[in-house]
Scaffold this motif. Structure first.
Motif, mmCIF file in Angstrom:
data_model
loop_
_atom_site.group_PDB
_atom_site.id
_atom_site.type_symbol
_atom_site.label_atom_id
_atom_site.label_comp_id
_atom_site.label_asym_id
_atom_site.label_seq_id
_atom_site.Cartn_x
_atom_site.Cartn_y
_atom_site.Cartn_z
ATOM 1 N N GLY A 73 0.814 -1.212 0.000
ATOM 2 C CA GLY A 73 0.000 0.000 0.000
ATOM 3 C C GLY A 73 0.846 1.260 0.000
ATOM 4 N N PHE A 74 1.843 1.322 0.881
ATOM 5 C CA PHE A 74 2.724 2.487 0.936
ATOM 6 C C PHE A 74 3.563 2.596 -0.341
ATOM 7 N N THR A 75 3.979 1.450 -0.885
ATOM 8 C CA THR A 75 4.738 1.473 -2.139
ATOM 9 C C THR A 75 3.904 2.100 -3.255
ATOM 10 N N CYS A 76 2.652 1.678 -3.367
ATOM 11 C CA CYS A 76 1.791 2.193 -4.431
ATOM 12 C C CYS A 76 1.456 3.667 -4.232
ATOM 13 N N TYR A 77 1.088 4.032 -2.994
ATOM 14 C CA TYR A 77 0.605 5.396 -2.775
ATOM 15 C C TYR A 77 1.726 6.430 -2.821
ATOM 16 N N PHE A 78 2.905 6.079 -2.313
ATOM 17 C CA PHE A 78 3.967 7.071 -2.207
ATOM 18 C C PHE A 78 5.021 6.970 -3.309
ATOM 19 N N ILE A 79 5.218 5.785 -3.871
ATOM 20 C CA ILE A 79 6.289 5.625 -4.862
ATOM 21 C C ILE A 79 5.773 5.714 -6.297
ATOM 22 N N ILE A 80 4.612 5.108 -6.564
ATOM 23 C CA ILE A 80 4.105 5.130 -7.949
ATOM 24 C C ILE A 80 2.850 5.999 -8.046
ATOM 25 N N SER A 81 2.887 7.121 -7.382
ATOM 26 C CA SER A 81 1.803 8.100 -7.449
ATOM 27 C C SER A 81 1.834 8.807 -8.809
ATOM 28 N N PRO A 82 0.786 9.557 -9.167
ATOM 29 C CA PRO A 82 0.712 10.200 -10.485
ATOM 30 C C PRO A 82 1.915 11.107 -10.774
ATOM 31 N N THR A 83 2.343 11.092 -12.039
ATOM 32 C CA THR A 83 3.440 11.951 -12.500
ATOM 33 C C THR A 83 3.035 12.666 -13.779
ATOM 34 N N GLU A 84 3.751 13.712 -14.096
ATOM 35 C CA GLU A 84 3.457 14.476 -15.306
ATOM 36 C C GLU A 84 3.709 13.647 -16.555
ATOM 37 N N GLU A 85 4.751 12.801 -16.521
ATOM 38 C CA GLU A 85 5.066 11.956 -17.679
ATOM 39 C C GLU A 85 3.919 10.989 -18.000
ATOM 40 N N ILE A 86 3.369 10.375 -16.938
ATOM 41 C CA ILE A 86 2.249 9.456 -17.156
ATOM 42 C C ILE A 86 1.021 10.227 -17.624
ATOM 43 N N ASN A 87 0.775 11.393 -17.035
ATOM 44 C CA ASN A 87 -0.368 12.218 -17.449
ATOM 45 C C ASN A 87 -0.336 12.498 -18.938
ATOM 46 N N ASN A 88 0.835 12.884 -19.450
ATOM 47 C CA ASN A 88 0.966 13.236 -20.861
ATOM 48 C C ASN A 88 0.682 12.052 -21.781
#
Length: 349
Positions: A146-161
């Motif tokens: 849970g902490f890995t997903c929420y804090f490490i692979i949270s949304p980024t600008e690269e993924i948004n684009n």
């Protein structure tokens, strides 16, 4: 019906079925368990209520998996929800933590079966307050993922684009209408080289450790249990490794536990381990599964709905209770009373 609508409806239906079946199983464990079940029934209830909580979160979030290029995301549609975008993002993280906790549940279940089959001295740790120590294993697994997903692979600008156009084409969704957590492995640069996103590699490593440790526990304990139970049924020795013969009832019980073990091994492997591993592998290789990544959402949603069935149908006292309710048979009810009260039955599930 659009694909995302189908996945949403399917997840809600299976979650409702899961809640219903796990409530029935909880009743059976509390009221119809053989007396010799001991403190282990609390562990069984713990597992059932975990699956109920998992299903409730699934109903609220109904996350759908999606992959594109080297990106894999678990996303929640926020536009028509009663909850805010940030709350749904947190709930998405909790959903991921439940996935991690379920891996710990599998290992814990098979470790106990292994202790029972070999009459291990560690079996005593399930009969008193030390059972809480074992119950912490799924919690630790869940917190790590849970902490890995929420804090490490949270949304980024690269993924948004990269997601914006694909979401509109595949789901008719705008980027601001989803709360997602996502892996982004590589990015092809103009010079032909690949940029590596190491935070995703760290997350994958954590996921591999969780899944592999769960599989190792399942396969090791499962194979050892199979060999032990098979030997007991052929040679007529009991779990204490003494040379006395076991009764016909004990042989029958050992067979029940063996079939339950096989079924409960197959369910998580085929519905959770394999589908999730496949979609992650395809994303790592840059193979675009698109909306078909959502098949993993479907199979994972099936798990808590199917998992109670082996215990309910294979363990004789539970099966007899269900049959007596469906048939209103006094004879079957008498059998249930005998199975749950007879002190001669040695029951470990």
């Amino acid at each position: 019906m659009q694909w995302n609508t189908f996945v949403d409806v399917f997840q809600k239906i299976t979650a409702i079925i899961s809640i219903f079946l796990n409530c029935i199983l909880t009743y059976l464990i509390l009221k119809k368990s053989p007396k010799q079940l001991g403190s282990y029934k609390f562990l069984m209830i713990y597992i059932s209520w975990f699956e109920i909580i998992y299903s409730i979160i699934d109903i609220i979030t109904t996350p759908i998996f999606f992959s594109h290029d080297f990106i894999f995301v678990a996303m929640v549609y926020t536009k028509d929800s009663l909850f805010s975008h940030q709350i749904l993002l947190i709930l998405n993280g909790i959903y991921c933590s439940c996935f991690g906790a379920s891996m710990g549940m599998f290992g814990l279940h098979f470790i106990y079966r292994y202790f029972v089959s070999y009459g291990s001295q560690f079996l005593k740790t399930f009969e008193d307050a030390r059972i809480l120590m074992w119950m912490m294993i799924p919690v630790i697994y869940g917190c790590i993922w849970g902490f890995t997903c929420y804090f490490i692979i949270s949304p980024t600008e690269e993924i948004n684009n990269k997601l914006a156009e694909k979401l509109l084409a595949n789901f008719s969704w705008e980027l601001q209408d989803i709360a997602y957590l996502g892996l982004h492995f590589f990015d092809l640069q103009a010079d032909g080289t690949y940029k590596v996103y190491w935070y995703s590699m760290v997350a994958v490593l954590a996921g591999i450790i969780i899944i592999v440790s769960s599989l190792v526990a399942m396969f090791y304990c499962g194979v050892r249990c199979y060999l032990r139970l098979n030997k007991l049924m052929k040679m007529g020795t009991d779990t204490s490794q003494n040379t006395k013969n076991i009764s016909k009832r004990s042989r029958k019980l050992q067979a029940q536990l063996f079939y339950a073990l096989v079924t409960q091994t197959a369910i998580p492997i085929f519905l959770m381990h394999i589908p999730f591993s496949i979609v992650i592998l395809f994303s790592f290789l840059g193979k675009d599964l698109g909306i078909f990544s959502g098949i993993a959402s479907i199979t994972i949603a099936l798990f808590p709905a199917l998992d109670p069935l082996p215990t309910m149908l294979i363990i004789q006292s539970y099966r007899a209770t269900i049959l007596s309710f469906l048939t209103c048979s006094k004879k079957v009810r008498a059998q249930v009373t005998y199975l749950t009260s007879a002190s001669t039955i040695e029951v470990k599930t």
